[in-house]
Enzyme design. Structure first.
Site, mmCIF file in Angstrom:
data_model
loop_
_atom_site.group_PDB
_atom_site.id
_atom_site.type_symbol
_atom_site.label_atom_id
_atom_site.label_comp_id
_atom_site.label_asym_id
_atom_site.label_seq_id
_atom_site.Cartn_x
_atom_site.Cartn_y
_atom_site.Cartn_z
ATOM 1 N N SER A 125 -2.539 67.529 67.852
ATOM 2 C CA SER A 125 -3.596 66.484 67.802
ATOM 3 C C SER A 125 -4.490 66.564 69.052
ATOM 4 C CB SER A 125 -2.488 65.263 68.056
ATOM 5 O OG SER A 125 -3.298 64.123 68.245
ATOM 6 N N TYR A 150 5.079 60.552 71.639
ATOM 7 C CA TYR A 150 4.557 61.122 70.606
ATOM 8 C C TYR A 150 3.669 62.346 70.976
ATOM 9 C CZ TYR A 150 1.233 62.225 66.849
ATOM 10 O OH TYR A 150 0.550 63.011 65.918
ATOM 11 N N LYS A 154 3.613 66.818 70.946
ATOM 12 C CA LYS A 154 2.447 67.673 70.346
ATOM 13 C C LYS A 154 2.385 68.811 71.686
ATOM 14 C CE LYS A 154 2.097 65.859 66.469
ATOM 15 N NZ LYS A 154 2.484 66.521 65.388
HETATM 16 P P1 NAD Z 1 2.895 60.986 57.656
HETATM 17 O O1 NAD Z 1 3.762 60.161 58.246
HETATM 18 O O2 NAD Z 1 1.921 60.493 56.331
HETATM 19 O O3 NAD Z 1 3.616 62.616 56.958
HETATM 20 C C1 NAD Z 1 4.500 62.954 57.719
HETATM 21 C C2 NAD Z 1 5.745 63.228 56.656
HETATM 22 O O4 NAD Z 1 6.751 64.041 57.082
HETATM 23 C C3 NAD Z 1 6.229 62.086 55.958
HETATM 24 O O5 NAD Z 1 6.319 62.473 54.584
HETATM 25 C C4 NAD Z 1 7.820 62.010 56.452
HETATM 26 O O6 NAD Z 1 8.448 61.559 55.319
HETATM 27 C C5 NAD Z 1 7.926 63.679 56.750
HETATM 28 N N1 NAD Z 1 8.980 63.844 58.020
HETATM 29 C C6 NAD Z 1 9.007 63.063 58.925
HETATM 30 N N2 NAD Z 1 10.031 63.625 59.915
HETATM 31 C C7 NAD Z 1 10.717 64.549 59.003
HETATM 32 C C8 NAD Z 1 11.918 65.407 59.131
HETATM 33 N N3 NAD Z 1 12.546 65.330 60.320
HETATM 34 N N4 NAD Z 1 12.324 66.121 57.998
HETATM 35 C C9 NAD Z 1 11.584 65.980 56.873
HETATM 36 N N5 NAD Z 1 10.469 65.376 56.712
HETATM 37 C C10 NAD Z 1 10.235 64.652 57.813
HETATM 38 O O7 NAD Z 1 2.086 61.501 58.787
HETATM 39 P P2 NAD Z 1 0.409 62.559 58.625
HETATM 40 O O8 NAD Z 1 -0.624 61.450 59.020
HETATM 41 O O9 NAD Z 1 0.380 63.123 57.262
HETATM 42 O O10 NAD Z 1 0.776 63.315 59.628
HETATM 43 C C11 NAD Z 1 1.051 64.717 59.393
HETATM 44 C C12 NAD Z 1 1.065 65.464 60.732
HETATM 45 O O11 NAD Z 1 -0.236 65.531 61.524
HETATM 46 C C13 NAD Z 1 2.109 64.850 61.536
HETATM 47 O O12 NAD Z 1 2.657 66.029 62.507
HETATM 48 C C14 NAD Z 1 1.288 64.378 62.548
HETATM 49 O O13 NAD Z 1 1.759 64.157 63.979
HETATM 50 C C15 NAD Z 1 -0.056 64.981 62.853
HETATM 51 N N6 NAD Z 1 -1.211 64.427 63.155
HETATM 52 C C16 NAD Z 1 -1.511 63.293 62.386
HETATM 53 C C17 NAD Z 1 -2.831 62.639 62.883
HETATM 54 C C18 NAD Z 1 -3.181 61.086 61.881
HETATM 55 O O14 NAD Z 1 -4.079 60.600 62.304
HETATM 56 N N7 NAD Z 1 -2.605 61.033 61.014
HETATM 57 C C19 NAD Z 1 -3.607 62.882 63.732
HETATM 58 C C20 NAD Z 1 -3.212 63.938 64.455
HETATM 59 C C21 NAD Z 1 -1.980 64.788 63.982
#
Ligand code: NAD
Ligand code: UDP
Length: 336
Positions: A125, A150, A154
């Protein structure tokens, strides 16, 4: 390629699964559905005509993950989305965040090394840059100490991956530093599903437009930005999803061991006010809003220098902010 997608039912994961299928790959999803819904899988099938294989379980569960790797022979690569991602919640429940995000990654990495797979793509991120000295931010800009657990997960995971790439000759990986993903699939069938009150701007905006929230609060209009509101690099989630396919294709061609870091952004900053105005104009809907105080921990402005991925991998964002806001509204109306 057969690609394991942890967190494949989530916001970014589900869009990536769709793009992988449409590019002719075979995605295998692992998700514990802690922050997603099972019907998202049916929606993926509705969009693509293919139902991906899904393993329901926790990425930190060693036996479960070992069984998946054992059963799914010939995995070509892994995209690791699974993580808890709410900044505020991570400050209230730091141990839960460290346990979930670090253990999940370690467990997946152990299986990858055991099976000599490599080709690991990690969801990092822009939060690792903290409050940047200047914009746009290149990958060589220094990371700053995280202000919340959080963000710290990362940074720590990036370091774990870097260390593994220097120790294991079969390992190759990329950390992709996402800026602000927004929008939804143009079908309106999959999108972001925030639990409870949304923290992020666009889901709060669409819920306000749909009448689920009374009004949107702009967190501060006294920032040193052109209109005083915060500026971010908002990127359409489908562009972001496609970056993963380009990244995997690139990674597969690199000699092992290999590790590199890429920003995933548009290279353009857009203010909170511009987002609201564009949303109202493109969707012909009014959004009640007020100006409130700054949100603690927010920075004034942050946008990517994406030239490294543009040049080396050949990926660039193609969709506009208006596309993203149109798709986000279509999705919101579908789930309202
Ligand atoms: P999200 O919460 O929609 O998706 C994450 C998925 O992982 C969910 O379906 C959840 O059920 C699953 N999950 C979480 N912990 C788990 C575990 N221990 N075992 C199995 N499944 C698990 O989030 P997103 O927005 O799709 O983000 C995806 C990735 O991108 C994450 O790592 C997040 O930190 C990163 N990210 C997101 C953003 C954002 O703004 N959305 C920005 C930068 C980085
Ligand atoms: N923001 C806002 N009102 C909201 C949510 C967010 O004004 O209800 C602003 C926030 O202050 C920031 C921008 O919108 O300037 C993007 O915030 P978001 O939480 O979506 O992403 P962040 O960049 O904080 O990860």
């Amino acid at each position: 390629m057969k690609i394991l997608i942890t967190g494949g039912a989530g916001f970014i994961g589900s869009h990536t699964v769709v793009e992988l299928i449409e590019a002719g790959h075979t995605p295998i999803i692992i998700d514990n559905f802690s922050n997603s819904e099972k019907w998202i899988i049916d929606r993926i099938e509705k969009i693509t005509g293919q139902k991906p294989t899904v393993y329901e379980g926790d990425c930190a569960d060693k036996k479960f993950i070992a069984d998946v790797f054992q059963k799914e022979k010939n995995i070509d690569g892994v995209i690791h989305f699974a993580a808890l991602k709410a900044v505020g919640e991570s400050m209230e429940k730091p141990l839960e965040y460290y346990r979930n995000n670090l253990d999940s990654t370690m467990t997946i990495l152990e299986e990858i090394t055991r099976h000599k797979i490599g080709n690991f793509v990690f969801s990092s991120s822009a939060t690792v840059y903290g409050d940047p000295k200047e914009n746009p931010i290149p990958e060589i800009a220094p990371r700053q100490p995280a202000t919340n657990p959080y963000g710290n997960t990362k940074s720590i995971i990036e370091d774990i991956i870097r260390d593994l790439a220097s120790a294991d000759k079969n390992f190759s990986a990329l950390s992709l530093r996402y800026f602000n993903p927004i929008g939804a699939h143009s079908s309106g069938l999959i999108g972001e599903l925030p639990k409870g009150t949304p923290n992020n701007l666009v889901p709060y905006l669409t819920q306000t437009a749909a009448g689920k929230r009374k009004e949107l609060t702009i967190f501060g209009d006294d920032y040193p930005t052109p209109d005083g509101t915060g500026v971010r690099d908002f990127i359409h989630v489908v562009d972001l999803a496609r970056a993963h396919i380009a990244a995997l294709d690139y990674l597969k061609k690199q000699p092992k061991p290999f590790y590199d870091i890429f920003n995933i952004g548009t290279g353009k900053g857009t203010s909170v006010k511009e987002i609201i105005e564009t949303f109202e104009k493109i969707n012909r809907v009014k959004v009640p809003y007020k100006i409130g105080p700054r949100r603690p921990g927010d920075i004034a402005a942050c946008w990517a220098d994406p030239s490294k991925i543009n040049k080396i991998i050949g990926w660039r964002a193609e969709k506009t902010i208006a596309d993203a806001l149109k798709d986000a509204w279509k999705w919101e109306k579908n789930i309202s």
